[in-house]
Scaffold this active site. Structure first.
Site, PDB file in Angstrom:
ATOM      1  N   GLU A   1      94.173 118.338  42.238  1.00  0.00           N
ATOM      2  CA  GLU A   1      94.290 119.660  41.486  1.00  0.00           C
ATOM      3  C   GLU A   1      93.683 119.443  40.133  1.00  0.00           C
ATOM      4  O   GLU A   1      93.598 118.380  39.690  1.00  0.00           O
ATOM      5  CB  GLU A   1      96.041 119.825  41.482  1.00  0.00           C
ATOM      6  CG  GLU A   1      96.490 118.988  40.548  1.00  0.00           C
ATOM      7  CD  GLU A   1      97.031 117.702  41.313  1.00  0.00           C
ATOM      8  OE1 GLU A   1      97.823 117.037  40.357  1.00  0.00           O
ATOM      9  OE2 GLU A   1      97.087 117.536  42.351  1.00  0.00           O
ATOM     10  N   ASP A   2      93.527 120.414  39.519  1.00  0.00           N
ATOM     11  CA  ASP A   2      93.423 120.643  38.034  1.00  0.00           C
ATOM     12  C   ASP A   2      94.482 120.066  37.140  1.00  0.00           C
ATOM     13  O   ASP A   2      95.538 120.139  37.488  1.00  0.00           O
ATOM     14  CB  ASP A   2      92.819 122.033  37.690  1.00  0.00           C
ATOM     15  CG  ASP A   2      91.502 122.428  37.742  1.00  0.00           C
ATOM     16  OD1 ASP A   2      90.988 121.849  38.525  1.00  0.00           O
ATOM     17  OD2 ASP A   2      90.962 123.515  37.142  1.00  0.00           O
TER      18      ASP A   2
END
Length: 380
Positions: A225-226
């Site tokens: 994920e970011d």
């Protein structure tokens, strides 16, 4: 099959030319006689032919094995393990003298001096510590160097699996490697490969090093994920391999460290060798340059009909399925899109349409960007 009476004359010839200790003399004949103790056989033969002076082969090394046993005890004082094996480095001159006697008297199918020293050290350590000698798959491996009188211990790596929930934005998944060693482990990073602990990886590593000791921790992530993304629900699964752990069995419980909630922590046999298939439920906030036509949004329902094709710079092509689509307009130029999709779909590229077809921008016929995306659930 040899008998004791058959080996006595050969032993006599050897001892006339070469003085040997009980261990080295007994080793030359114990295997053909199917005896387990070299020393007892050597003593028996010496009684017949008289005691010897300093051993020609090992220079009475077997009398000093307690010194090397102490080195092993010191090397293992901080480690917890059940099984072990021993490897040795012996002076070439000792091996050469042993080989020359075996060759001269045509003695075949017997243990070398190095094998015997290694076995004897293993027996001594096992007797002293009650730990089990296991040459095939040991928890810990000793390397005893008789040349420089040193001993090193390396414990077998262990692997943990678990899940993490990230409920705060601005926290990256992966940790930057140590600048000095690029993650290999050095004195500057205390052999951990990282110097900071300000990420998901860093938080988990910090807990692991505290619980198990060890040097580097190698992660296998089930998706990513970011830095600005949240990971909610039951969390993202991960595997981590710990090199050279001091402890092997530790009580593990759900815990929170650096706002990362860890759960389902347990020891497993190994990390998966192939990529695990998983399905993610993702909430994406999307904005566009021009106002969004609500009628166009309905086209997003068609995403479930055909696979999404993803092209990588390497030339690799993959297909990802989307199983469920929900959307909600939140302003003139923005909407949220909830999808349930196969793991590995690059969300930002999917929105823009960067080597991903079909992309959101193309479906809506307007330039779209991903403002943020959160993982609501991940199922393996």
């Amino acid at each position: 099959m040899s008998t004791y009476l058959e080996i006595v004359p050969i032993a006599g010839k050897i001892l006339k030319k070469y003085p040997l200790c009980d261990n080295c003399l007994g080793r030359l004949f114990s295997k053909p006689l199917h005896l387990s103790s070299n020393k007892l056989l050597g003593k028996k033969l010496h009684k017949k032919f008289g005691s010897s002076e300093k051993c020609y082969v090992c220079k009475n090394l077997f009398d000093n094995l307690n010194y090397f046993l102490k080195l092993m005890m010191n090397a293992s004082s901080n480690y917890s393990f059940t099984t072990f094996s021993v490897g040795t480095t012996v002076k070439p001159s000792i091996v050469d003298r042993d080989d020359s006697i075996r060759s001269e008297f045509k003695l075949k199918g017997i243990d070398s001096i190095k094998t015997d020293i290694t076995k004897e050290l293993g027996r001594l350590y096992s007797r002293k510590t009650k730990k089990i000698l296991d040459p095939v798959d040991p928890d810990a491996t000793f390397t005893v160097n008789f040349k420089d009188e040193s001993c090193q211990l390396r414990s077998k790596s262990i692997t943990l699996s678990g899940r993490y929930v990230k409920s705060q934005r601005g926290f990256p998944q992966k940790q930057k490697s140590c600048d000095n060693c690029s993650g290999k482990g050095c004195r500057i990073c205390n052999f951990h490969g990282i110097t900071e602990y300000d990420s998901v990886e860093g938080s988990i590593s910090k807990l692991i090093f505290k619980k198990f000791g060890g040097t580097t921790a190698k992660f296998t992530w089930i998706g990513g994920e970011d830095q600005s993304s949240l990971v909610l629900g039951s969390g993202r699964p991960f595997f981590v391999k710990i090199q050279n752990p001091l402890k092997r069995k530790v009580r593990l419980s759900d815990t929170t460290i650096n706002t990362i909630n860890l759960s389902n922590l347990k020891l497993v046999y190994e990390s998966p060798k192939k990529s695990l298939k998983f399905v993610s439920t993702i909430k994406i906030t999307i904005s566009s340059e021009s106002p969004i036509n609500s009628k166009h949004l309905k086209k997003l329902k068609d995403l479930t009909l055909n696979p999404i094709v993803v092209y990588e710079k390497s030339g690799k092509r993959s297909e990802k399925r989307i199983f469920q689509v929900k959307y909600k307009k939140i302003s003139k130029n923005a909407f949220t899109l909830n999808i349930k999709a196969e793991g590995g779909l690059p969300i930002k590229r999917f929105v823009i349409g960067d080597d991903v077809a079909p992309g959101i921008s193309k479906i809506l016929d307007t330039s779209c960007v991903c403002q943020e995306f959160d993982f609501l659930d991940i199922v393996v």
